[in-house]
Write a protein that holds these residues in place. Sequence first.
Motif, mmCIF file in Angstrom:
data_model
loop_
_atom_site.group_PDB
_atom_site.id
_atom_site.type_symbol
_atom_site.label_atom_id
_atom_site.label_comp_id
_atom_site.label_asym_id
_atom_site.label_seq_id
_atom_site.Cartn_x
_atom_site.Cartn_y
_atom_site.Cartn_z
ATOM 1 N N ARG A 220 0.277 18.280 4.920
ATOM 2 C CA ARG A 220 -1.154 18.629 4.889
ATOM 3 C C ARG A 220 -1.336 20.068 4.415
ATOM 4 N NH1 ARG A 220 -2.812 17.662 10.009
ATOM 5 N NH2 ARG A 220 -2.275 19.773 10.578
ATOM 6 N N LEU A 221 -0.513 20.966 4.921
ATOM 7 C CA LEU A 221 -0.614 22.374 4.540
ATOM 8 C C LEU A 221 -0.357 22.554 3.045
ATOM 9 C CD1 LEU A 221 -0.966 25.290 5.574
ATOM 10 C CD2 LEU A 221 1.499 25.365 5.883
ATOM 11 N N ARG A 222 0.627 21.846 2.518
ATOM 12 C CA ARG A 222 0.984 21.995 1.100
ATOM 13 C C ARG A 222 0.029 21.300 0.144
ATOM 14 N NH1 ARG A 222 6.869 20.399 -0.194
ATOM 15 N NH2 ARG A 222 6.881 19.195 1.721
ATOM 16 N N PHE A 223 -0.455 20.106 0.504
ATOM 17 C CA PHE A 223 -1.145 19.292 -0.483
ATOM 18 C C PHE A 223 -2.643 19.101 -0.260
ATOM 19 C CE2 PHE A 223 3.303 17.812 -0.636
ATOM 20 C CZ PHE A 223 3.586 18.224 -1.936
ATOM 21 N N SER A 224 -3.161 19.474 0.881
ATOM 22 C CA SER A 224 -4.596 19.274 1.089
ATOM 23 C C SER A 224 -5.412 20.427 0.525
ATOM 24 C CB SER A 224 -4.909 19.085 2.569
ATOM 25 O OG SER A 224 -4.730 20.294 3.269
ATOM 26 N N GLN A 225 -4.738 21.486 0.136
ATOM 27 C CA GLN A 225 -5.438 22.627 -0.450
ATOM 28 C C GLN A 225 -5.986 22.241 -1.814
ATOM 29 O OE1 GLN A 225 -5.766 25.297 1.472
ATOM 30 N NE2 GLN A 225 -4.497 24.275 2.977
ATOM 31 N N LEU A 226 -7.180 22.648 -2.091
ATOM 32 C CA LEU A 226 -7.777 22.388 -3.385
ATOM 33 C C LEU A 226 -7.020 23.169 -4.442
ATOM 34 C CD1 LEU A 226 -10.059 21.114 -5.029
ATOM 35 C CD2 LEU A 226 -11.400 23.163 -4.547
ATOM 36 N N ASP A 227 -6.629 22.513 -5.485
ATOM 37 C CA ASP A 227 -5.948 23.156 -6.603
ATOM 38 C C ASP A 227 -6.994 23.941 -7.387
ATOM 39 O OD1 ASP A 227 -4.513 23.920 -8.783
ATOM 40 O OD2 ASP A 227 -3.774 21.916 -9.285
ATOM 41 N N SER A 228 -7.044 25.256 -7.181
ATOM 42 C CA SER A 228 -8.114 26.065 -7.775
ATOM 43 C C SER A 228 -8.030 26.105 -9.296
ATOM 44 C CB SER A 228 -8.106 27.476 -7.189
ATOM 45 O OG SER A 228 -6.848 28.077 -7.385
ATOM 46 N N ALA A 229 -6.839 26.073 -9.858
ATOM 47 C CA ALA A 229 -6.714 26.062 -11.318
ATOM 48 C C ALA A 229 -7.296 24.770 -11.892
ATOM 49 C CB ALA A 229 -5.253 26.218 -11.723
ATOM 50 N N ARG A 230 -6.998 23.661 -11.249
ATOM 51 C CA ARG A 230 -7.518 22.372 -11.697
ATOM 52 C C ARG A 230 -9.036 22.319 -11.514
ATOM 53 N NH1 ARG A 230 -7.691 18.438 -15.050
ATOM 54 N NH2 ARG A 230 -8.024 16.394 -14.181
ATOM 55 N N ALA A 231 -9.525 22.849 -10.419
ATOM 56 C CA ALA A 231 -10.967 22.886 -10.173
ATOM 57 C C ALA A 231 -11.665 23.717 -11.253
ATOM 58 C CB ALA A 231 -11.257 23.453 -8.793
ATOM 59 N N TYR A 232 -11.072 24.817 -11.627
ATOM 60 C CA TYR A 232 -11.646 25.666 -12.679
ATOM 61 C C TYR A 232 -11.715 24.904 -14.003
ATOM 62 C CZ TYR A 232 -12.207 29.437 -16.025
ATOM 63 O OH TYR A 232 -12.658 30.229 -17.050
ATOM 64 N N GLN A 233 -10.628 24.179 -14.345
ATOM 65 C CA GLN A 233 -10.597 23.400 -15.584
ATOM 66 C C GLN A 233 -11.698 22.336 -15.580
ATOM 67 O OE1 GLN A 233 -6.646 21.825 -15.631
ATOM 68 N NE2 GLN A 233 -5.758 23.591 -16.692
ATOM 69 N N LEU A 234 -11.851 21.649 -14.469
ATOM 70 C CA LEU A 234 -12.877 20.610 -14.373
ATOM 71 C C LEU A 234 -14.278 21.201 -14.491
ATOM 72 C CD1 LEU A 234 -11.367 18.348 -11.574
ATOM 73 C CD2 LEU A 234 -11.502 17.840 -14.022
ATOM 74 N N LYS A 235 -14.511 22.343 -13.872
ATOM 75 C CA LYS A 235 -15.813 23.002 -13.971
ATOM 76 C C LYS A 235 -16.091 23.408 -15.406
ATOM 77 C CE LYS A 235 -16.049 24.766 -9.269
ATOM 78 N NZ LYS A 235 -16.013 25.952 -8.412
ATOM 79 N N GLN A 236 -15.064 23.893 -16.097
ATOM 80 C CA GLN A 236 -15.223 24.283 -17.506
ATOM 81 C C GLN A 236 -15.589 23.073 -18.358
ATOM 82 O OE1 GLN A 236 -15.923 27.138 -17.642
ATOM 83 N NE2 GLN A 236 -14.254 28.430 -18.358
ATOM 84 N N ARG A 237 -14.938 21.936 -18.112
ATOM 85 C CA ARG A 237 -15.266 20.720 -18.862
ATOM 86 C C ARG A 237 -16.698 20.276 -18.601
ATOM 87 N NH1 ARG A 237 -10.185 16.548 -18.462
ATOM 88 N NH2 ARG A 237 -8.868 17.587 -20.015
ATOM 89 N N ILE A 238 -17.114 20.342 -17.353
ATOM 90 C CA ILE A 238 -18.483 19.949 -17.008
ATOM 91 C C ILE A 238 -19.484 20.857 -17.708
ATOM 92 C CG2 ILE A 238 -20.149 19.865 -15.101
ATOM 93 C CD1 ILE A 238 -17.796 18.902 -13.319
ATOM 94 N N MET A 239 -19.210 22.140 -17.722
ATOM 95 C CA MET A 239 -20.110 23.104 -18.363
ATOM 96 C C MET A 239 -20.209 22.861 -19.860
ATOM 97 S SD MET A 239 -21.385 24.831 -15.932
ATOM 98 C CE MET A 239 -22.086 26.259 -16.683
ATOM 99 N N SER A 240 -19.100 22.445 -20.474
ATOM 100 C CA SER A 240 -19.106 22.218 -21.918
ATOM 101 C C SER A 240 -19.836 20.936 -22.312
ATOM 102 C CB SER A 240 -17.677 22.187 -22.462
ATOM 103 O OG SER A 240 -17.003 21.037 -21.985
ATOM 104 N N LEU A 241 -20.064 20.058 -21.352
ATOM 105 C CA LEU A 241 -20.812 18.836 -21.645
ATOM 106 C C LEU A 241 -22.276 19.157 -21.706
ATOM 107 C CD1 LEU A 241 -18.991 16.294 -19.323
ATOM 108 C CD2 LEU A 241 -18.798 16.477 -21.807
#
Length: 143
Positions: free
Chosen positions: A122-143
């Motif tokens: 849980r400690l290792r994998f439940s953390q939100l991957d901030s790099a991946r979240a940033y990439q997804l936000k960038q894709r959403i913004m570009s749409l």
Amino acid sequence: MACGSNSNSNANVFQSSPIEDSSSPYYLHPNDNLSLQLVPHVLTGSNYIHWSRSINTALVAKNKISFINGTLRRPHDDDLLSHAWLRCNSMVVSWLRNSISPQICSSIMYLDDAHEIWSDLRLRFSQLDSARAYQLKQRIMSL
């Protein structure tokens, strides 16, 4: 009423041990075995949330959730249930290991307590991957 007779109807109630009581977390069904894979998909890291919910559901159904959530701690060695706890905990540990990718499994191989394994994952994998979240936000913004 005859002398010496017991009118208490509960006197003849059979008390089973927790190992034999199917409602006890110490009970193991004859079909429970070490090679059982509880869920159809293994933990790869990125699927932690989905995997952990599936494992939770399976362990609730098997009445073993208390081994990973920390509510059933290891009894002292002189406790009568110590051996039963060790046996059930080992079964849950095996089920967890069978449900984890080999790469991740090697990192928890020396942990023998199901609660410790669960907490570590849980400690290792439940953390939100901030790099991946940033990439997804960038894709959403570009749409």
